[in-house]
Design a protein around this motif. Structure first.
Motif, PDB file in Angstrom:
ATOM      1  N   ASP A  45       0.829  -1.210   0.000  1.00  0.00           N
ATOM      2  CA  ASP A  45       0.000   0.000   0.000  1.00  0.00           C
ATOM      3  C   ASP A  45       0.859   1.254   0.000  1.00  0.00           C
ATOM      4  OD1 ASP A  45      -2.254  -1.586   0.008  1.00  0.00           O
ATOM      5  OD2 ASP A  45      -2.641  -1.347   2.157  1.00  0.00           O
ATOM      6  N   THR A  46       1.923   1.250   0.782  1.00  0.00           N
ATOM      7  CA  THR A  46       2.832   2.398   0.830  1.00  0.00           C
ATOM      8  C   THR A  46       3.514   2.595  -0.521  1.00  0.00           C
ATOM      9  OG1 THR A  46       3.221   2.003   3.178  1.00  0.00           O
ATOM     10  CG2 THR A  46       4.822   3.376   2.026  1.00  0.00           C
ATOM     11  N   GLN A  49       1.061   4.283  -2.888  1.00  0.00           N
ATOM     12  CA  GLN A  49       0.946   5.718  -2.611  1.00  0.00           C
ATOM     13  C   GLN A  49       2.188   6.459  -3.083  1.00  0.00           C
ATOM     14  OE1 GLN A  49       0.129   5.914   1.571  1.00  0.00           O
ATOM     15  NE2 GLN A  49      -2.014   5.381   1.312  1.00  0.00           N
ATOM     16  N   SER A  53       2.472   9.707  -5.642  1.00  0.00           N
ATOM     17  CA  SER A  53       3.090  10.955  -5.197  1.00  0.00           C
ATOM     18  C   SER A  53       4.410  11.236  -5.886  1.00  0.00           C
ATOM     19  CB  SER A  53       3.291  10.945  -3.683  1.00  0.00           C
ATOM     20  OG  SER A  53       4.235   9.977  -3.302  1.00  0.00           O
ATOM     21  N   ASP A 146      -4.894  11.112  -4.181  1.00  0.00           N
ATOM     22  CA  ASP A 146      -4.846   9.687  -4.504  1.00  0.00           C
ATOM     23  C   ASP A 146      -6.117   8.978  -4.046  1.00  0.00           C
ATOM     24  OD1 ASP A 146      -4.547   9.186  -1.751  1.00  0.00           O
ATOM     25  OD2 ASP A 146      -2.380   8.945  -1.896  1.00  0.00           O
ATOM     26  N   LYS A 150      -5.307  11.188   0.110  1.00  0.00           N
ATOM     27  CA  LYS A 150      -4.137  11.991   0.458  1.00  0.00           C
ATOM     28  C   LYS A 150      -3.756  12.893  -0.714  1.00  0.00           C
ATOM     29  CE  LYS A 150       0.506  11.712   2.288  1.00  0.00           C
ATOM     30  NZ  LYS A 150       1.638  10.885   2.634  1.00  0.00           N
ATOM     31  N   HIS A 152      -1.245  15.355  -2.885  1.00  0.00           N
ATOM     32  CA  HIS A 152       0.158  15.529  -3.246  1.00  0.00           C
ATOM     33  C   HIS A 152       0.230  16.775  -4.124  1.00  0.00           C
ATOM     34  CE1 HIS A 152       0.696  11.399  -1.856  1.00  0.00           C
ATOM     35  NE2 HIS A 152      -0.388  11.122  -2.556  1.00  0.00           N
TER      36      HIS A 152
END
Length: 166
Positions: A45-46, A49, A53, A146, A150, A152
């Motif tokens: 998941d990180t 993201q 970004s 996103d 979140k 960016h």
């Protein structure tokens, strides 16, 4: 007989101890697998993201920098969407690259300038729920939201402003 009974009890105790030891090993192995799977999911998941970004934003910044010439960059409102238009001339004909968000993905559409914009023709660049663009003087601000909500943001100083406009 008591010696035999004592030896039988020791054998049963050993069997129970070995079974308990194997059961504890199996339980701890299962816990390690579950924790590892959760960690993998979080890392994945990180990474997703970070793609939006870093990679997605870098792609957009690169496209803008490549089209940073007088009269080649504009922000238009098409059907309630912010659309970044990047112009270029190829063999005497003017072409436009449209970059926009359809609510689920950021898309790119390349066409001759005389062909009307249609959001249905764009190719998917990356997933995002929103793309907001603003141009204030020579400062272009790009904001991507996103799938997780979140935001960016990147701001670019356009060199074309020195030449008489974006």
């Amino acid at each position: 007989m008591s010696a035999r009974a004592s030896a039988g009890n020791r054998g049963e105790v050993r069997g129970v101890f070995i079974f308990a030891l194997l059961a504890a090993f199996a339980m701890l192995s299962l816990i390690v697998v579950v924790v590892g799977a959760r960690s993998y999911r979080m890392i994945n998941d990180t990474a997703e993201q970070a793609f939006v970004s870093r990679t997605g934003m870098s792609y957009l910044v690169g496209k803008v920098r490549g089209a940073d010439a007088a009269g080649q960059l504009a922000i238009r409102d098409e059907n309630g969407m912010d659309v970044l238009t990047l112009g270029q001339t190829i063999e005497g004909a003017r072409y436009v690259t449209y970059i926009y968000c359809d609510g689920t993905t950021v898309r790119e559409y390349f066409a001759r300038d005389d062909i009307a914009f249609s959001p249905d023709y764009g190719e998917t660049i990356f997933s995002a729920s929103e793309l907001t663009l603003s141009l204030s003087g020579s400062l272009l601000t790009i904001q991507i939201v996103d799938d997780g909500g979140k935001a960016h943001t990147a701001s670019l100083y356009l060199q074309a402003a020195k030449e008489g406009g974006a």
